[in-house]
Design a protein around this motif. Structure first.
Motif, PDB file in Angstrom:
ATOM      1  N   MET A  75      -3.811   4.469   7.300  1.00 63.17           N
ATOM      2  CA  MET A  75      -4.898   5.013   6.374  1.00 63.17           C
ATOM      3  C   MET A  75      -5.229   4.014   5.391  1.00 63.17           C
ATOM      4  SD  MET A  75      -3.126   8.858   5.716  1.00 63.17           S
ATOM      5  CE  MET A  75      -1.322   8.130   5.651  1.00 63.17           C
ATOM      6  N   LYS A  76      -6.594   4.517   5.114  1.00 59.57           N
ATOM      7  CA  LYS A  76      -7.063   3.521   3.903  1.00 59.57           C
ATOM      8  C   LYS A  76      -7.063   4.255   2.690  1.00 59.57           C
ATOM      9  CE  LYS A  76     -10.444   0.931   6.972  1.00 59.57           C
ATOM     10  NZ  LYS A  76      -9.839  -0.543   6.552  1.00 59.57           N
ATOM     11  N   PHE A  77      -6.832   3.491   1.622  1.00 64.65           N
ATOM     12  CA  PHE A  77      -6.924   4.156   0.231  1.00 64.65           C
ATOM     13  C   PHE A  77      -7.786   3.176  -0.486  1.00 64.65           C
ATOM     14  CE2 PHE A  77      -2.975   5.428   2.348  1.00 64.65           C
ATOM     15  CZ  PHE A  77      -2.859   6.807   2.131  1.00 64.65           C
ATOM     16  N   ALA A  78      -8.403   3.927  -1.499  1.00 66.22           N
ATOM     17  CA  ALA A  78      -8.966   3.227  -2.636  1.00 66.22           C
ATOM     18  C   ALA A  78      -7.978   3.403  -3.811  1.00 66.22           C
ATOM     19  CB  ALA A  78     -10.299   3.865  -3.008  1.00 66.22           C
ATOM     20  N   ILE A  79      -8.005   2.312  -4.583  1.00 67.91           N
ATOM     21  CA  ILE A  79      -6.959   2.416  -5.681  1.00 67.91           C
ATOM     22  C   ILE A  79      -7.732   2.104  -6.916  1.00 67.91           C
ATOM     23  CG2 ILE A  79      -4.830   1.721  -6.901  1.00 67.91           C
ATOM     24  CD1 ILE A  79      -3.441   1.241  -4.114  1.00 67.91           C
ATOM     25  N   LEU A  80      -8.043   2.863  -7.923  1.00 66.72           N
ATOM     26  CA  LEU A  80      -8.637   2.683  -9.022  1.00 66.72           C
ATOM     27  C   LEU A  80      -7.949   2.343 -10.379  1.00 66.72           C
ATOM     28  CD1 LEU A  80     -11.403   5.705  -8.640  1.00 66.72           C
ATOM     29  CD2 LEU A  80     -11.828   3.008  -8.153  1.00 66.72           C
ATOM     30  N   PHE A  81      -7.946   1.708 -11.037  1.00 66.03           N
ATOM     31  CA  PHE A  81      -7.185   1.140 -12.167  1.00 66.03           C
ATOM     32  C   PHE A  81      -8.030   1.264 -13.269  1.00 66.03           C
ATOM     33  CE2 PHE A  81      -5.439  -1.485  -8.665  1.00 66.03           C
ATOM     34  CZ  PHE A  81      -4.085  -1.056  -8.661  1.00 66.03           C
ATOM     35  N   GLU A  82      -7.487   1.550 -14.275  1.00 69.49           N
ATOM     36  CA  GLU A  82      -8.008   1.788 -15.618  1.00 69.49           C
ATOM     37  C   GLU A  82      -7.113   0.851 -16.565  1.00 69.49           C
ATOM     38  OE1 GLU A  82      -9.529   4.808 -19.343  1.00 69.49           O
ATOM     39  OE2 GLU A  82      -8.065   5.384 -17.543  1.00 69.49           O
ATOM     40  N   ASP A  83      -7.852  -0.048 -17.203  1.00 71.76           N
ATOM     41  CA  ASP A  83      -7.053  -0.914 -17.890  1.00 71.76           C
ATOM     42  C   ASP A  83      -6.849  -0.484 -19.508  1.00 71.76           C
ATOM     43  OD1 ASP A  83      -6.176  -2.442 -15.760  1.00 71.76           O
ATOM     44  OD2 ASP A  83      -7.907  -4.066 -16.462  1.00 71.76           O
ATOM     45  N   ASP A  84      -5.743  -0.958 -20.245  1.00 73.59           N
ATOM     46  CA  ASP A  84      -5.496  -0.468 -21.496  1.00 73.59           C
ATOM     47  C   ASP A  84      -5.765  -1.876 -22.277  1.00 73.59           C
ATOM     48  OD1 ASP A  84      -4.422   0.007 -23.905  1.00 73.59           O
ATOM     49  OD2 ASP A  84      -2.921   1.057 -23.148  1.00 73.59           O
ATOM     50  N   TRP A 122      -8.691  -1.633  -5.718  1.00 71.93           N
ATOM     51  CA  TRP A 122      -8.259  -2.145  -4.488  1.00 71.93           C
ATOM     52  C   TRP A 122      -8.585  -1.164  -3.222  1.00 71.93           C
ATOM     53  CZ3 TRP A 122      -2.304  -2.935  -5.373  1.00 71.93           C
ATOM     54  CH2 TRP A 122      -2.185  -4.023  -6.408  1.00 71.93           C
ATOM     55  N   LEU A 123      -8.959  -1.838  -2.247  1.00 71.47           N
ATOM     56  CA  LEU A 123      -8.983  -1.188  -0.912  1.00 71.47           C
ATOM     57  C   LEU A 123      -7.774  -1.499  -0.203  1.00 71.47           C
ATOM     58  CD1 LEU A 123     -12.837  -1.646  -0.181  1.00 71.47           C
ATOM     59  CD2 LEU A 123     -11.653   0.434  -1.070  1.00 71.47           C
ATOM     60  N   ILE A 124      -7.158  -0.721   0.454  1.00 69.01           N
ATOM     61  CA  ILE A 124      -5.676  -1.030   0.909  1.00 69.01           C
ATOM     62  C   ILE A 124      -5.529  -0.180   2.170  1.00 69.01           C
ATOM     63  CG2 ILE A 124      -4.517   0.573  -0.553  1.00 69.01           C
ATOM     64  CD1 ILE A 124      -2.098  -1.245  -0.714  1.00 69.01           C
ATOM     65  N   GLU A 125      -4.724  -0.744   3.159  1.00 67.69           N
ATOM     66  CA  GLU A 125      -4.147  -0.093   4.343  1.00 67.69           C
ATOM     67  C   GLU A 125      -2.821   0.161   4.146  1.00 67.69           C
ATOM     68  OE1 GLU A 125      -4.716   1.472   7.943  1.00 67.69           O
ATOM     69  OE2 GLU A 125      -6.099   0.712   7.234  1.00 67.69           O
ATOM     70  N   ALA A 126      -2.347   1.336   4.191  1.00 66.68           N
ATOM     71  CA  ALA A 126      -1.114   1.896   4.017  1.00 66.68           C
ATOM     72  C   ALA A 126      -0.778   3.093   4.770  1.00 66.68           C
ATOM     73  CB  ALA A 126      -0.600   1.936   2.524  1.00 66.68           C
ATOM     74  N   ASP A 127       0.668   3.186   4.963  1.00 69.63           N
ATOM     75  CA  ASP A 127       0.953   4.557   6.049  1.00 69.63           C
ATOM     76  C   ASP A 127       0.956   5.703   5.008  1.00 69.63           C
ATOM     77  OD1 ASP A 127       1.110   2.975   8.167  1.00 69.63           O
ATOM     78  OD2 ASP A 127       3.547   2.457   7.628  1.00 69.63           O
ATOM     79  N   SER A 128       1.052   5.648   3.789  1.00 69.32           N
ATOM     80  CA  SER A 128       0.906   6.900   2.949  1.00 69.32           C
ATOM     81  C   SER A 128       0.631   6.428   1.531  1.00 69.32           C
ATOM     82  CB  SER A 128       2.386   7.414   2.967  1.00 69.32           C
ATOM     83  OG  SER A 128       3.323   6.503   2.188  1.00 69.32           O
ATOM     84  N   ALA A 129       0.195   7.454   0.899  1.00 69.18           N
ATOM     85  CA  ALA A 129      -0.044   7.195  -0.639  1.00 69.18           C
ATOM     86  C   ALA A 129       1.299   6.708  -1.146  1.00 69.18           C
ATOM     87  CB  ALA A 129      -0.354   8.606  -1.343  1.00 69.18           C
ATOM     88  N   ASP A 130       2.201   7.225  -1.007  1.00 70.40           N
ATOM     89  CA  ASP A 130       3.424   6.687  -1.569  1.00 70.40           C
ATOM     90  C   ASP A 130       3.840   4.970  -1.318  1.00 70.40           C
ATOM     91  OD1 ASP A 130       4.396   8.781  -2.579  1.00 70.40           O
ATOM     92  OD2 ASP A 130       5.667   9.398  -0.913  1.00 70.40           O
ATOM     93  N   TRP A 183      -9.196   7.211   1.426  1.00 70.97           N
ATOM     94  CA  TRP A 183     -10.509   7.055   1.625  1.00 70.97           C
ATOM     95  C   TRP A 183     -10.782   6.749   3.213  1.00 70.97           C
ATOM     96  CZ3 TRP A 183     -12.715   1.692   2.681  1.00 70.97           C
ATOM     97  CH2 TRP A 183     -13.975   1.646   2.611  1.00 70.97           C
ATOM     98  N   ARG A 184     -11.715   7.628   3.647  1.00 74.06           N
ATOM     99  CA  ARG A 184     -12.117   7.678   5.031  1.00 74.06           C
ATOM    100  C   ARG A 184     -13.480   7.097   5.162  1.00 74.06           C
ATOM    101  NH1 ARG A 184     -14.787  12.210   8.302  1.00 74.06           N
ATOM    102  NH2 ARG A 184     -14.868  13.023   6.231  1.00 74.06           N
ATOM    103  N   GLN A 185     -13.381   5.684   5.740  1.00 74.14           N
ATOM    104  CA  GLN A 185     -14.538   4.918   5.763  1.00 74.14           C
ATOM    105  C   GLN A 185     -15.497   5.334   6.948  1.00 74.14           C
ATOM    106  OE1 GLN A 185     -13.571   0.855   6.414  1.00 74.14           O
ATOM    107  NE2 GLN A 185     -15.616  -0.162   5.556  1.00 74.14           N
ATOM    108  N   VAL A 186     -16.853   5.633   6.856  1.00 74.63           N
ATOM    109  CA  VAL A 186     -17.495   6.132   7.749  1.00 74.63           C
ATOM    110  C   VAL A 186     -18.639   5.091   8.032  1.00 74.63           C
ATOM    111  CG1 VAL A 186     -16.948   8.687   7.319  1.00 74.63           C
ATOM    112  CG2 VAL A 186     -18.967   7.342   6.230  1.00 74.63           C
ATOM    113  N   PHE A 187     -18.789   4.075   7.197  1.00 78.90           N
ATOM    114  CA  PHE A 187     -20.160   2.998   7.315  1.00 78.90           C
ATOM    115  C   PHE A 187     -19.464   1.662   7.097  1.00 78.90           C
ATOM    116  CE2 PHE A 187     -23.917   1.121   5.924  1.00 78.90           C
ATOM    117  CZ  PHE A 187     -24.811   1.696   6.931  1.00 78.90           C
ATOM    118  N   VAL A 188     -19.969   0.844   7.585  1.00 81.67           N
ATOM    119  CA  VAL A 188     -19.533  -0.505   7.151  1.00 81.67           C
ATOM    120  C   VAL A 188     -20.620  -1.653   7.767  1.00 81.67           C
ATOM    121  CG1 VAL A 188     -17.852  -0.969   9.002  1.00 81.67           C
ATOM    122  CG2 VAL A 188     -17.935  -2.237   6.986  1.00 81.67           C
TER     123      VAL A 188
END
Length: 98
Positions: free
Chosen positions: A1-10, A54-62, A87-92
């Motif tokens: 599965m693909k994940f988009a990870i959004l970070f907000e910095d302090d 980050w755009l990441i490939e992982a087996d789960s959100a955990d 994230w479900r990529q539909v266009f590249v």
């Protein structure tokens, strides 16, 4: 599965970025098989730092969260918040994937 990870910095911990940048970049390189893309986000109006993506490939959100928590930036306080989104990529590269 693909994940988009959004970070907000302090901003209160912004001084930690330079100190840990080389270790952070080395971490990304060591995990290039899972972390497909990574980089800072900048405010479009002020061009100042707004976090990261980050755009990441992982087996789960955990599993994706485990990557986040292994990043040398994680224990520094630099990350104010993290969102992990499936994230479900539909266009590249000009092509539909579905």
């Amino acid at each position: 599965m693909k994940f988009a990870i959004l970070f907000e910095d302090d901003d209160a911990f912004a001084d930690q970025r330079a100190q840990h940048m080389q270790a952070h970049l080395s971490f990304l390189e060591r995990n290039a098989d899972a972390i497909e893309a990574a980089g800072p986000l900048l405010d479009g109006d002020t061009n100042t730092g707004a976090g990261g993506l980050w755009l990441i490939e992982a087996d789960s959100a955990d599993e994706a969260r485990r990557f986040v928590e292994q990043d040398p930036f994680w224990p520094t306080g630099l990350r104010k918040s993290v969102r992990i989104l499936h994230w479900r990529q539909v266009f590249v590269a000009g092509h539909r994937l579905i």
